[in-house]
Write an enzyme that holds these catalytic residues in place. Structure first.
Site, short mmCIF file in Angstrom:
data_model
loop_
_atom_site.label_atom_id
_atom_site.label_comp_id
_atom_site.label_asym_id
_atom_site.label_seq_id
_atom_site.Cartn_x
_atom_site.Cartn_y
_atom_site.Cartn_z
CG ASP A 27 -1.78 -1.15 1.46
OD1 ASP A 27 -3.00 -1.01 1.45
OD2 ASP A 27 -1.24 -2.27 1.64
CG ASP A 75 -7.72 1.87 -2.31
OD1 ASP A 75 -6.60 1.50 -1.88
OD2 ASP A 75 -8.79 1.41 -1.90
CB THR A 82 -5.04 -4.01 2.51
OG1 THR A 82 -4.89 -2.86 1.68
CG2 THR A 82 -3.75 -4.25 3.26
CB THR A 113 -17.83 -6.91 2.49
OG1 THR A 113 -16.59 -7.00 3.18
CG2 THR A 113 -18.97 -7.21 3.47
CG HIS A 123 -14.70 -4.75 6.19
ND1 HIS A 123 -13.87 -4.85 5.09
CD2 HIS A 123 -13.93 -4.29 7.19
CE1 HIS A 123 -12.65 -4.45 5.41
NE2 HIS A 123 -12.65 -4.11 6.68
N GLY A 161 -12.47 -6.10 -1.62
CA GLY A 161 -12.17 -4.93 -2.42
C GLY A 161 -13.36 -4.36 -3.17
CE LYS A 204 -17.09 -5.66 -2.13
NZ LYS A 204 -15.93 -6.33 -1.51
P1 AMP Z 1 -14.56 -4.88 1.38
O1 AMP Z 1 -15.79 -4.91 0.54
O2 AMP Z 1 -14.82 -5.29 2.81
O3 AMP Z 1 -13.43 -5.60 0.79
O4 AMP Z 1 -14.18 -3.35 1.47
C1 AMP Z 1 -13.98 -2.54 0.35
C2 AMP Z 1 -13.06 -1.39 0.74
O5 AMP Z 1 -13.65 -0.65 1.79
C3 AMP Z 1 -11.70 -1.85 1.27
O6 AMP Z 1 -10.75 -0.87 0.96
C4 AMP Z 1 -11.92 -1.88 2.76
O7 AMP Z 1 -10.73 -1.68 3.46
C5 AMP Z 1 -12.89 -0.72 2.96
N1 AMP Z 1 -13.80 -1.00 4.06
C6 AMP Z 1 -15.05 -1.53 3.99
N2 AMP Z 1 -15.60 -1.66 5.20
C7 AMP Z 1 -14.69 -1.21 6.08
C8 AMP Z 1 -14.66 -1.08 7.50
N3 AMP Z 1 -15.70 -1.44 8.24
N4 AMP Z 1 -13.55 -0.57 8.05
C9 AMP Z 1 -12.49 -0.20 7.29
N5 AMP Z 1 -12.45 -0.30 5.95
C10 AMP Z 1 -13.53 -0.79 5.35
MG MG Z 2 -9.82 0.19 -0.55
MG MG Z 3 -6.37 0.57 0.09
#
Ligand code: AMP
Ligand code: MG
Ligand code: MG
Length: 305
Positions: free
Chosen positions: A50, A116, A121, A192, A195, A217, A221
């Site tokens: 990153d 980004d 990550t 997700t 998350h 990510g 998606k």
């Molecule tokens: P994900 O769909 O969970 O892979 O998230 C998509 C993007 O949003 C990634 O960059 C995640 O780090 C960020 N993200 C989603 N939900 C959260 C959360 N609750 N806290 C921190 N980052 C999040």
């Molecule tokens: Mg991101």
């Molecule tokens: Mg990132």
């Protein structure tokens, strides 16, 4: 002619070259094996991938466009980068595109670049490498209209040549992939994997989908929407940030899809906007489908008062 391409087009074309270089850096960090993982907060990781990718992209774009506002996800303590991380090439095909009229006269102060440097990550650290993308979104006067999505570990079968870059410009087209849609009659949702909350799960269940793809990510998606592997991306809860959605939103809109918050409003990508996507994300591969998903979400998620 290349030299006279409008500023907006030149920034998109340069972003493609910068994303390609950042992708190589992200692969190199993985190959070295020491990811240098830092926990930025609850369930929010940062790695050397990153940090280095962000340095490369910021140094490359700011060298060529010093007056443009660039907002990157990571706080990096050093602006020093190896000379070969500063990329000044541009994608020749994009440079020759006809710039939509609305953006032809955009100046440096009209444009914000949202970066980004490594989306997904958590998945990068867990070895789900095809979920990882590098996102560079170009906003003109608040709206996400140019997007670059680089997938550093994408393999077309030749393991010597990893990576691909998708781009889109609203009103001018898309490149780097073949747009496709899920066959009629099937409802496939992506959301997700790292998350998940009860609200997100309830919204997905309310759709009664044929299939749910839980992947990492925002970039990945939206990629599933672009390539006809899913109809909708649902995440009706805070968590993503503007750098997660700017590039995907632009590429998706350029191919006829729609990305908004969970109430159907577009996010602003102005430089002084809050970075948090507090009202979640709803994206559909076809803009016409968006209304249906909004209705279903509204039956599950109470509007913010
Ligand atoms: P994900 O769909 O969970 O892979 O998230 C998509 C993007 O949003 C990634 O960059 C995640 O780090 C960020 N993200 C989603 N939900 C959260 C959360 N609750 N806290 C921190 N980052 C999040
Ligand atoms: Mg991101
Ligand atoms: Mg990132």
């Amino acid at each position: 002619m290349a030299q006279s391409a409008p500023l907006f087009i030149r920034i998109v074309a340069s972003s493609i070259a910068a994303a390609n270089k950042a992708g190589k850096i992200v692969r190199d960090v993985m190959n070295k094996g020491d990811l240098g993982i830092i926990d930025k907060g609850k369930n929010d990781l940062q790695t050397e991938g990153d940090r280095s990718a962000q340095r490369c992209i910021l140094a490359s774009i700011s060298k060529q466009f010093p007056g443009v506002t660039i907002i990157g996800e990571e706080e990096t303590d050093s602006c020093e980068v190896p000379a070969d991380w500063i990329v000044t090439e541009s994608d020749e095909h994009v440079l020759k595109l006809d710039c939509p009229e609305e953006y032809q006269s955009a100046t440096e102060s009209d444009i914000v670049v949202w970066v980004d440097p490594l989306d997904g990550t958590a998945e990068y650290t867990q070895g789900f490498l095809d979920h990882v993308t590098i996102l560079i979104g170009i906003a003109v006067r608040n709206r996400a209209v140019g997007g670059v999505i680089h997938q550093p570990f994408y393999s077309s079968g030749d393991s010597e040549k990893l990576g691909r870059t998708l781009w889109g410009i609203v009103g001018a087209g898309v490149g780097g992939f073949t747009p496709a849609h899920v066959p009629d009659g099937k409802r496939i949702i992506t959301t997700t994997r790292s998350h998940l909350t009860p609200t997100v799960q309830a919204a997905v269940d309310a759709i009664n989908p044929d299939q749910v793809l839980k992947v990492g990510g925002a970039g990945h998606k939206v990629l599933l929407l672009l390539e006809g592997k899913a109809n909708a991306y649902m995440y009706p809860t805070p968590g993503t940030k503007r750098w997660d959605t700017c590039a995907p939103e632009a590429v998706l809109h350029a191919m006829g899809g729609k990305l908004t918050d969970m109430y159907g409003n577009f996010y602003s990508y102005a430089k002084d906007t809050p970075v948090a996507n507090s009202d979640g994300v709803l994206a559909t591969a076809k803009a016409d489908d968006h209304k249906y998903y909004l209705q279903v979400i509204s039956s599950v998620v109470k509007p913010a008062s």
